[in-house]
Design a protein around this motif. Structure first.
Motif, PDB file in Angstrom:
ATOM      1  N   LYS A 102     120.535 103.729 111.610  1.00  0.00           N
ATOM      2  CA  LYS A 102     119.489 102.765 111.935  1.00  0.00           C
ATOM      3  C   LYS A 102     118.966 102.143 110.640  1.00  0.00           C
ATOM      4  N   PRO A 103     118.941 100.832 110.574  1.00  0.00           N
ATOM      5  CA  PRO A 103     118.410 100.193 109.371  1.00  0.00           C
ATOM      6  C   PRO A 103     116.931 100.532 109.189  1.00  0.00           C
ATOM      7  N   VAL A 104     116.549 100.744 107.967  1.00  0.00           N
ATOM      8  CA  VAL A 104     115.163 101.109 107.670  1.00  0.00           C
ATOM      9  C   VAL A 104     114.566 100.030 106.785  1.00  0.00           C
ATOM     10  N   GLN A 105     113.399  99.598 107.146  1.00  0.00           N
ATOM     11  CA  GLN A 105     112.701  98.613 106.333  1.00  0.00           C
ATOM     12  C   GLN A 105     112.144  99.316 105.088  1.00  0.00           C
ATOM     13  N   PRO A 106     112.182  98.656 103.938  1.00  0.00           N
ATOM     14  CA  PRO A 106     111.694  99.285 102.713  1.00  0.00           C
ATOM     15  C   PRO A 106     110.242  99.739 102.810  1.00  0.00           C
ATOM     16  N   THR A 107     109.457  99.093 103.633  1.00  0.00           N
ATOM     17  CA  THR A 107     108.047  99.464 103.737  1.00  0.00           C
ATOM     18  C   THR A 107     107.859 100.765 104.508  1.00  0.00           C
ATOM     19  N   GLU A 108     108.907 101.224 105.236  1.00  0.00           N
ATOM     20  CA  GLU A 108     108.782 102.456 106.013  1.00  0.00           C
ATOM     21  C   GLU A 108     108.891 103.700 105.140  1.00  0.00           C
ATOM     22  N   ILE A 109     109.535 103.593 103.987  1.00  0.00           N
ATOM     23  CA  ILE A 109     109.696 104.741 103.100  1.00  0.00           C
ATOM     24  C   ILE A 109     108.663 104.614 101.991  1.00  0.00           C
ATOM     25  N   LYS A 110     107.774 105.588 101.920  1.00  0.00           N
ATOM     26  CA  LYS A 110     106.704 105.507 100.932  1.00  0.00           C
ATOM     27  C   LYS A 110     106.796 106.612  99.888  1.00  0.00           C
ATOM     28  N   ASP A 111     107.612 107.629 100.135  1.00  0.00           N
ATOM     29  CA  ASP A 111     107.727 108.737  99.196  1.00  0.00           C
ATOM     30  C   ASP A 111     108.881 108.459  98.229  1.00  0.00           C
TER      31      ASP A 111
END
Length: 51
Positions: free
Chosen positions: A6-15
Protein backbone atom coordinates in the motif's frame (compact mmCIF):
# COMPACT_ATOMS: atom_id res chain seq x y z
CA UNK A 1 3.52 -14.33 -6.14
CA UNK A 2 4.21 -10.68 -5.44
CA UNK A 3 3.30 -8.71 -2.39
CA UNK A 4 1.07 -5.74 -3.00
CA UNK A 5 2.32 -2.80 -0.97
CA UNK A 6 0.00 0.00 0.00
CA UNK A 7 1.45 3.37 -0.94
CA UNK A 8 2.17 5.53 2.08
CA UNK A 9 2.06 9.29 2.06
CA UNK A 10 5.22 10.89 3.49
CA UNK A 11 3.13 12.75 6.05
CA UNK A 12 1.93 9.44 7.55
CA UNK A 13 5.40 8.46 8.78
CA UNK A 14 6.60 10.74 11.54
CA UNK A 15 9.23 8.62 13.30
CA UNK A 16 12.71 9.06 11.79
CA UNK A 17 13.81 5.58 12.94
CA UNK A 18 11.01 3.96 10.95
CA UNK A 19 11.95 5.95 7.86
CA UNK A 20 15.62 4.99 8.19
CA UNK A 21 14.71 1.32 8.66
CA UNK A 22 12.47 1.30 5.61
CA UNK A 23 15.15 2.92 3.46
CA UNK A 24 17.76 0.45 4.73
CA UNK A 25 15.50 -2.49 3.86
CA UNK A 26 14.86 -1.13 0.39
CA UNK A 27 18.57 -0.71 -0.30
CA UNK A 28 19.59 -4.00 1.32
CA UNK A 29 21.37 -6.32 -1.05
CA UNK A 30 21.60 -10.07 -0.45
CA UNK A 31 24.95 -11.31 0.82
CA UNK A 32 26.81 -14.29 -0.60
CA UNK A 33 25.61 -16.34 2.39
CA UNK A 34 21.99 -15.37 1.70
CA UNK A 35 22.35 -16.38 -1.94
CA UNK A 36 23.98 -19.70 -0.99
CA UNK A 37 21.15 -20.43 1.47
CA UNK A 38 18.60 -19.62 -1.24
CA UNK A 39 20.30 -21.98 -3.69
CA UNK A 40 20.31 -24.76 -1.06
CA UNK A 41 16.58 -24.30 -0.50
CA UNK A 42 15.95 -24.40 -4.25
CA UNK A 43 17.86 -27.67 -4.55
CA UNK A 44 15.90 -29.20 -1.67
CA UNK A 45 12.64 -28.12 -3.27
CA UNK A 46 13.67 -29.56 -6.64
CA UNK A 47 14.52 -32.90 -5.03
CA UNK A 48 11.26 -32.94 -3.06
CA UNK A 49 9.18 -32.17 -6.14
CA UNK A 50 10.96 -34.82 -8.22
CA UNK A 51 9.88 -37.60 -5.84
Amino acid sequence: MGVKIKPVQPTEIKDKKIIQEVIAQIHRKPTKRDMARLEERREVLKKAMAK
